[in-house]
Design a protein around this motif. Sequence first.
Motif, PDB file in Angstrom:
ATOM      1  N   VAL A  25       0.859  -1.189   0.000  1.00 17.11           N
ATOM      2  CA  VAL A  25       0.000   0.000   0.000  1.00 17.11           C
ATOM      3  C   VAL A  25       0.891   1.233   0.000  1.00 17.11           C
ATOM      4  CG1 VAL A  25      -1.938  -1.131   1.169  1.00 17.11           C
ATOM      5  CG2 VAL A  25      -0.188   0.020   2.520  1.00 17.11           C
ATOM      6  N   GLU A  26       0.325   2.338  -0.418  1.00 17.96           N
ATOM      7  CA  GLU A  26       1.054   3.607  -0.403  1.00 17.96           C
ATOM      8  C   GLU A  26       1.294   4.029   1.042  1.00 17.96           C
ATOM      9  OE1 GLU A  26      -1.120   6.433  -2.718  1.00 17.96           O
ATOM     10  OE2 GLU A  26      -0.947   5.241  -4.552  1.00 17.96           O
ATOM     11  N   ASP A  27       2.307   4.838   1.217  1.00 17.75           N
ATOM     12  CA  ASP A  27       2.654   5.308   2.560  1.00 17.75           C
ATOM     13  C   ASP A  27       1.482   5.990   3.258  1.00 17.75           C
ATOM     14  OD1 ASP A  27       5.241   4.346   2.412  1.00 17.75           O
ATOM     15  OD2 ASP A  27       6.098   6.264   1.748  1.00 17.75           O
ATOM     16  N   THR A  28       0.712   6.774   2.515  1.00 14.96           N
ATOM     17  CA  THR A  28      -0.410   7.494   3.134  1.00 14.96           C
ATOM     18  C   THR A  28      -1.488   6.527   3.619  1.00 14.96           C
ATOM     19  OG1 THR A  28      -1.408   7.827   0.961  1.00 14.96           O
ATOM     20  CG2 THR A  28      -0.038   9.620   1.820  1.00 14.96           C
ATOM     21  N   VAL A  29      -1.736   5.476   2.848  1.00 13.22           N
ATOM     22  CA  VAL A  29      -2.729   4.476   3.259  1.00 13.22           C
ATOM     23  C   VAL A  29      -2.240   3.747   4.506  1.00 13.22           C
ATOM     24  CG1 VAL A  29      -3.892   2.332   2.584  1.00 13.22           C
ATOM     25  CG2 VAL A  29      -3.663   4.198   0.932  1.00 13.22           C
ATOM     26  N   HIS A  30      -0.966   3.398   4.520  1.00 11.74           N
ATOM     27  CA  HIS A  30      -0.389   2.720   5.688  1.00 11.74           C
ATOM     28  C   HIS A  30      -0.502   3.607   6.933  1.00 11.74           C
ATOM     29  CE1 HIS A  30       2.771   1.246   8.402  1.00 11.74           C
ATOM     30  NE2 HIS A  30       2.471   0.054   7.891  1.00 11.74           N
ATOM     31  N   ALA A  31      -0.172   4.882   6.767  1.00 10.20           N
ATOM     32  CA  ALA A  31      -0.240   5.813   7.899  1.00 10.20           C
ATOM     33  C   ALA A  31      -1.667   5.949   8.420  1.00 10.20           C
ATOM     34  CB  ALA A  31       0.311   7.179   7.478  1.00 10.20           C
ATOM     35  N   GLN A  32      -2.619   6.065   7.505  1.00 11.32           N
ATOM     36  CA  GLN A  32      -4.016   6.206   7.922  1.00 11.32           C
ATOM     37  C   GLN A  32      -4.518   4.945   8.620  1.00 11.32           C
ATOM     38  OE1 GLN A  32      -6.138   7.308   4.384  1.00 11.32           O
ATOM     39  NE2 GLN A  32      -5.223   9.347   4.298  1.00 11.32           N
ATOM     40  N   LEU A  33      -4.178   3.781   8.063  1.00  8.76           N
ATOM     41  CA  LEU A  33      -4.633   2.526   8.658  1.00  8.76           C
ATOM     42  C   LEU A  33      -3.974   2.307  10.022  1.00  8.76           C
ATOM     43  CD1 LEU A  33      -6.588   0.261   8.068  1.00  8.76           C
ATOM     44  CD2 LEU A  33      -4.735  -0.979   6.947  1.00  8.76           C
ATOM     45  N   SER A  34      -2.704   2.665  10.150  1.00  7.71           N
ATOM     46  CA  SER A  34      -2.015   2.569  11.444  1.00  7.71           C
ATOM     47  C   SER A  34      -2.662   3.490  12.469  1.00  7.71           C
ATOM     48  CB  SER A  34      -0.538   2.939  11.289  1.00  7.71           C
ATOM     49  OG  SER A  34       0.121   1.988  10.499  1.00  7.71           O
ATOM     50  N   PHE A  35      -3.030   4.679  12.042  1.00  6.62           N
ATOM     51  CA  PHE A  35      -3.691   5.631  12.924  1.00  6.62           C
ATOM     52  C   PHE A  35      -5.047   5.082  13.385  1.00  6.62           C
ATOM     53  CE2 PHE A  35      -6.232   9.578  13.583  1.00  6.62           C
ATOM     54  CZ  PHE A  35      -5.550  10.038  14.689  1.00  6.62           C
ATOM     55  N   ILE A  36      -5.795   4.522  12.461  1.00  2.55           N
ATOM     56  CA  ILE A  36      -7.091   3.912  12.809  1.00  2.55           C
ATOM     57  C   ILE A  36      -6.897   2.787  13.820  1.00  2.55           C
ATOM     58  CG2 ILE A  36      -9.002   2.519  11.890  1.00  2.55           C
ATOM     59  CD1 ILE A  36      -8.690   4.186   9.266  1.00  2.55           C
ATOM     60  N   ALA A  37      -5.888   1.953  13.597  1.00  3.74           N
ATOM     61  CA  ALA A  37      -5.611   0.850  14.527  1.00  3.74           C
ATOM     62  C   ALA A  37      -5.267   1.386  15.914  1.00  3.74           C
ATOM     63  CB  ALA A  37      -4.480  -0.018  13.980  1.00  3.74           C
ATOM     64  N   ASP A  38      -4.461   2.450  15.967  1.00  3.70           N
ATOM     65  CA  ASP A  38      -4.113   3.061  17.263  1.00  3.70           C
ATOM     66  C   ASP A  38      -5.365   3.575  17.966  1.00  3.70           C
ATOM     67  OD1 ASP A  38      -1.403   2.569  16.958  1.00  3.70           O
ATOM     68  OD2 ASP A  38      -0.949   4.600  16.221  1.00  3.70           O
ATOM     69  N   LEU A  39      -6.221   4.272  17.229  1.00  4.79           N
ATOM     70  CA  LEU A  39      -7.449   4.814  17.820  1.00  4.79           C
ATOM     71  C   LEU A  39      -8.376   3.708  18.308  1.00  4.79           C
ATOM     72  CD1 LEU A  39      -8.314   7.661  15.277  1.00  4.79           C
ATOM     73  CD2 LEU A  39      -7.377   7.928  17.606  1.00  4.79           C
ATOM     74  N   ALA A  40      -8.435   2.614  17.555  1.00  9.03           N
ATOM     75  CA  ALA A  40      -9.340   1.514  17.904  1.00  9.03           C
ATOM     76  C   ALA A  40      -8.739   0.558  18.920  1.00  9.03           C
ATOM     77  CB  ALA A  40      -9.716   0.744  16.631  1.00  9.03           C
TER      78      ALA A  40
END
Length: 120
Positions: A25-40
């Motif tokens: 995945v692109e870096d931005t997608v990885h960053a967003q998904l990682s952020f979602i995982a942290d929040l959840a």
Amino acid sequence: MPEALSEQSTGGEQEQRFRTVAVRVEDTVHAQLSFIADLAGTSLSEEVRRAIEGRIASAQEDPALIERAQQAREQIEREAAARAAAIAGFMGKPIVAQVTPAKPGSTGRRATKPSSKQGS
């Protein structure tokens, strides 16, 4: 990345098998998904699994995909029936032989070689 197969047992439950799937995945997608995982409070892998499960659920309600799946099932069933018939023939059920039409003017019987075991 090669797929890996692992087994995990959870108490008395049935064993589950997992496959590893590498996804680029692109870096931005990885960053967003990682952020979602942290929040959840989950892992990146768990978020990817949830996304995949969501896609499967939506595909199971897509009429075009359902139609194609039905066609695939019918094709598989036709191929399985043909293979089952071939196996049945191999295992001793009689196979219908092709009959060659007799030549004009013949009796329709095939000539045979005389047996060397004739007694007279």
